[in-house]
Design a protein around this motif. Sequence first.
Motif, PDB file in Angstrom:
ATOM      1  N   THR A 160       0.865  -1.172   0.000  1.00 27.76           N
ATOM      2  CA  THR A 160       0.000   0.000   0.000  1.00 27.76           C
ATOM      3  C   THR A 160       0.898   1.216   0.000  1.00 27.76           C
ATOM      4  OG1 THR A 160      -1.809  -1.109   1.099  1.00 27.76           O
ATOM      5  CG2 THR A 160      -1.765   1.273   1.267  1.00 27.76           C
ATOM      6  N   THR A 161       0.727   2.042  -1.023  1.00 25.83           N
ATOM      7  CA  THR A 161       1.627   3.165  -1.241  1.00 25.83           C
ATOM      8  C   THR A 161       0.959   4.445  -0.773  1.00 25.83           C
ATOM      9  OG1 THR A 161       2.345   1.997  -3.213  1.00 25.83           O
ATOM     10  CG2 THR A 161       3.024   4.274  -3.011  1.00 25.83           C
ATOM     11  N   ASP A 162       1.735   5.309  -0.109  1.00 27.84           N
ATOM     12  CA  ASP A 162       1.239   6.640   0.242  1.00 27.84           C
ATOM     13  C   ASP A 162       1.694   7.619  -0.818  1.00 27.84           C
ATOM     14  OD1 ASP A 162       0.035   6.188   2.835  1.00 27.84           O
ATOM     15  OD2 ASP A 162       2.064   5.601   3.430  1.00 27.84           O
ATOM     16  N   TYR A 163       0.815   8.533  -1.151  1.00 23.50           N
ATOM     17  CA  TYR A 163       1.104   9.534  -2.179  1.00 23.50           C
ATOM     18  C   TYR A 163       0.810  10.933  -1.675  1.00 23.50           C
ATOM     19  CZ  TYR A 163       1.235   6.522  -6.393  1.00 23.50           C
ATOM     20  OH  TYR A 163       1.562   5.632  -7.369  1.00 23.50           O
ATOM     21  N   MET A 164       1.560  11.911  -2.215  1.00 21.63           N
ATOM     22  CA  MET A 164       1.142  13.314  -2.132  1.00 21.63           C
ATOM     23  C   MET A 164       1.302  13.881  -3.538  1.00 21.63           C
ATOM     24  SD  MET A 164       2.817  14.886   1.321  1.00 21.63           S
ATOM     25  CE  MET A 164       4.526  14.663   0.823  1.00 21.63           C
ATOM     26  N   TYR A 165       0.355  14.686  -3.943  1.00 24.79           N
ATOM     27  CA  TYR A 165       0.429  15.334  -5.249  1.00 24.79           C
ATOM     28  C   TYR A 165       0.514  16.831  -5.062  1.00 24.79           C
ATOM     29  CZ  TYR A 165      -1.100  11.129  -7.765  1.00 24.79           C
ATOM     30  OH  TYR A 165      -1.196   9.884  -8.307  1.00 24.79           O
ATOM     31  N   ARG A 166       1.234  17.450  -5.960  1.00 26.00           N
ATOM     32  CA  ARG A 166       1.432  18.890  -5.839  1.00 26.00           C
ATOM     33  C   ARG A 166       1.405  19.485  -7.241  1.00 26.00           C
ATOM     34  NH1 ARG A 166       7.478  21.080  -4.766  1.00 26.00           N
ATOM     35  NH2 ARG A 166       6.961  23.270  -5.126  1.00 26.00           N
ATOM     36  N   VAL A 167       0.701  20.588  -7.418  1.00 29.91           N
ATOM     37  CA  VAL A 167       0.724  21.324  -8.684  1.00 29.91           C
ATOM     38  C   VAL A 167       1.317  22.704  -8.405  1.00 29.91           C
ATOM     39  CG1 VAL A 167      -0.595  22.217 -10.643  1.00 29.91           C
ATOM     40  CG2 VAL A 167      -1.336  20.125  -9.499  1.00 29.91           C
ATOM     41  N   PRO A 168       2.609  22.896  -8.711  1.00 30.15           N
ATOM     42  CA  PRO A 168       3.247  24.179  -8.422  1.00 30.15           C
ATOM     43  C   PRO A 168       3.185  25.159  -9.585  1.00 30.15           C
ATOM     44  CG  PRO A 168       4.909  22.568  -8.988  1.00 30.15           C
ATOM     45  CD  PRO A 168       3.574  21.885  -9.147  1.00 30.15           C
TER      46      PRO A 168
ATOM     47  N   VAL B  80       4.193  17.480  -9.352  1.00 32.19           N
ATOM     48  CA  VAL B  80       5.210  16.726  -8.633  1.00 32.19           C
ATOM     49  C   VAL B  80       4.467  15.741  -7.757  1.00 32.19           C
ATOM     50  CG1 VAL B  80       7.117  16.863  -6.978  1.00 32.19           C
ATOM     51  CG2 VAL B  80       6.684  18.767  -8.561  1.00 32.19           C
ATOM     52  N   LEU B  81       4.837  14.467  -7.840  1.00 37.18           N
ATOM     53  CA  LEU B  81       4.220  13.554  -6.895  1.00 37.18           C
ATOM     54  C   LEU B  81       5.282  12.942  -6.009  1.00 37.18           C
ATOM     55  CD1 LEU B  81       4.149  10.217  -7.136  1.00 37.18           C
ATOM     56  CD2 LEU B  81       2.737  10.704  -9.089  1.00 37.18           C
ATOM     57  N   TYR B  82       4.870  12.728  -4.774  1.00 36.26           N
ATOM     58  CA  TYR B  82       5.732  12.124  -3.772  1.00 36.26           C
ATOM     59  C   TYR B  82       5.101  10.796  -3.424  1.00 36.26           C
ATOM     60  CZ  TYR B  82       7.200  17.007  -3.261  1.00 36.26           C
ATOM     61  OH  TYR B  82       7.658  18.275  -3.504  1.00 36.26           O
ATOM     62  N   LYS B  83       5.896   9.727  -3.452  1.00 38.91           N
ATOM     63  CA  LYS B  83       5.311   8.444  -3.076  1.00 38.91           C
ATOM     64  C   LYS B  83       6.262   7.642  -2.215  1.00 38.91           C
ATOM     65  CE  LYS B  83       4.817   5.052  -6.177  1.00 38.91           C
ATOM     66  NZ  LYS B  83       4.495   4.349  -7.445  1.00 38.91           N
ATOM     67  N   THR B  84       5.678   6.692  -1.477  1.00 39.71           N
ATOM     68  CA  THR B  84       6.445   5.821  -0.594  1.00 39.71           C
ATOM     69  C   THR B  84       7.675   5.311  -1.326  1.00 39.71           C
ATOM     70  OG1 THR B  84       4.352   5.066   0.319  1.00 39.71           O
ATOM     71  CG2 THR B  84       6.301   3.747   0.830  1.00 39.71           C
TER      72      THR B  84
END
Lengths: 281, 221
Positions: free
Chosen positions: A162-170, A176-180
């Motif tokens: 199970t992967t954690d994600y954060m998404y960002r639109v700068p 930019v996405l951040y994932k486990t």
Amino acid sequence: MTIGAMRDEWYPVGLRSKVDANGQQTLLMGEPIRLHESEGGEIVVETADGRRLPVVIGHGHVWTSLGQPDKPLFAIPEADQPGRRLVEVGVVRVRCSPLRAVENFLDIAHFPFVHTDILGAEPHTEVERYEVEIREHEDEVWATKVKFYQPQAAKSAAGGITTDYMYRVPAPTCSVLYKTCPARPGEWDVITLFVQPLTEELCDVWPWMALYDDVTPMTDLIHFQQMIFLQDRSILENQIPRRLPLDPGMEIPTRADLTSVAYRRWLKRHNYTYGAQLVAQ
Amino acid sequence: MKLYDYILSPSCYKVRLLAALLGIPLELRAVDFHPGGEHRTPALLALNPAGSIPILEDDDLRLTESAAMLVYLASLKSSDWLGRDTAAEAARTEQWLSFAQRLTASLGGARLCEMLLRPGDLAALQAAGIAALRELEAALVEQRLRGERFLVADRPTIADIACFPYVALAPDGSVSLDPYPSIRLWLRAVRALPGFIEMPGIHRLHELKPEPVHGAEGEPA
Ligand SMILES: N[C@H](CCC(=O)N[C@@H](CS)C(=O)NCC(=O)O)C(=O)O
Ligand SMILES: [Fe+2]
């Protein structure tokens, strides 16, 4: 159609490592431009009539603008952490609106159907509740606490997690996405999609990554991301309407998930409409 | 058996696909074709002076033509796949293996232009690709009138595998498959083979969902 407020933003137009004295031609929002490296090693970008455009080098790419950006290129502090491998995935051209390319990148619900057995798998198709906000101080769209079951989250992942994600639109055409990070729990892998708008319905996409992975050969890291993005390409090219509707009533809301709704709202607020469809047709 | 491979290369995929269908394990060595251009580096040119991939090595055998690789894999496992049951079948199989090179040059060339920004005369490549698709469509109609679902027989052969990838990926080079109903049926028949594997741009058949009746090849199921 005028370019509007998006004129004064930064756009990727080439990999820094590939620009040499011979130079290369490309297109930015309908305007032919040329890039080359000067004798002093400086990157020069100019229009066909010789107008010098502003240039900044960052995140592996050359960035420019037809207008006058009043902000520096957005930062990705995590990508500067020592020990990360910076992956230049290379350009892929897509016949779609640049805003559509970003919207698809933000949409997690398509994973099991488009990236089957890699980024998603049936029957694990539920997207759990997560949080979306427009951060006023940074002026960015953020989605956090996104969780998704993935059979092969990264080249370095050994099995389903199970992967954690954060998404960002700068910026209007960047995400930019951040994932486990399978290799280093507690850190985030950085995966980006930088989109160069050639026209309102054509774009060059420059994926780029900053990963903790000391094992996988660089070529395999490149190919993993190319595989993922090319699975999206045929879908992006078949989307209707071709431009991103900014009128929320227009599209069936199942696909337009929370992040997409926030992205469209943020675009609308700033008059970022190059590649958008404004009125119902 | 070692394949110098690129995930986005339809020619490499031919070899991966047939190996999967026949249950032959391959050791894959990824070549940085794009953006690195590794296939044109001295180390790879020493293996294949033509500067192309795939390259297949097995003991002291080294092959640089995908058609030869298909013949080799099929010969190792099963004569059914060789398409050589009769004199006419053998000749028609060879005919399609050569035809596949036209698909590589035309549809494959258009795809490289459109997708990876390779310089080329896009309109001419697309026109040549469309001419080849029309020829293929006509041949598949005749096959169906004979009661055969594949290119040289009612069973799949290396002729089908040689032609399948570039045809299936024609939309990547902005060449539509909508005008060719027999090609679309044949693509489905190949995708339905037991052991079929995908490549980016060629989706598997999703069993749980009925396919739309019209013009759906290449789109997500
Ligand atoms: N020898 C042919 C070559 C196949 C082919 O054209 N391969 C492409 C990749 S899909 C290639 O290596 N092209 C070299 C280039 O475009 O520089 C075969 O095995 O069928
Ligand atoms: Fe995707």
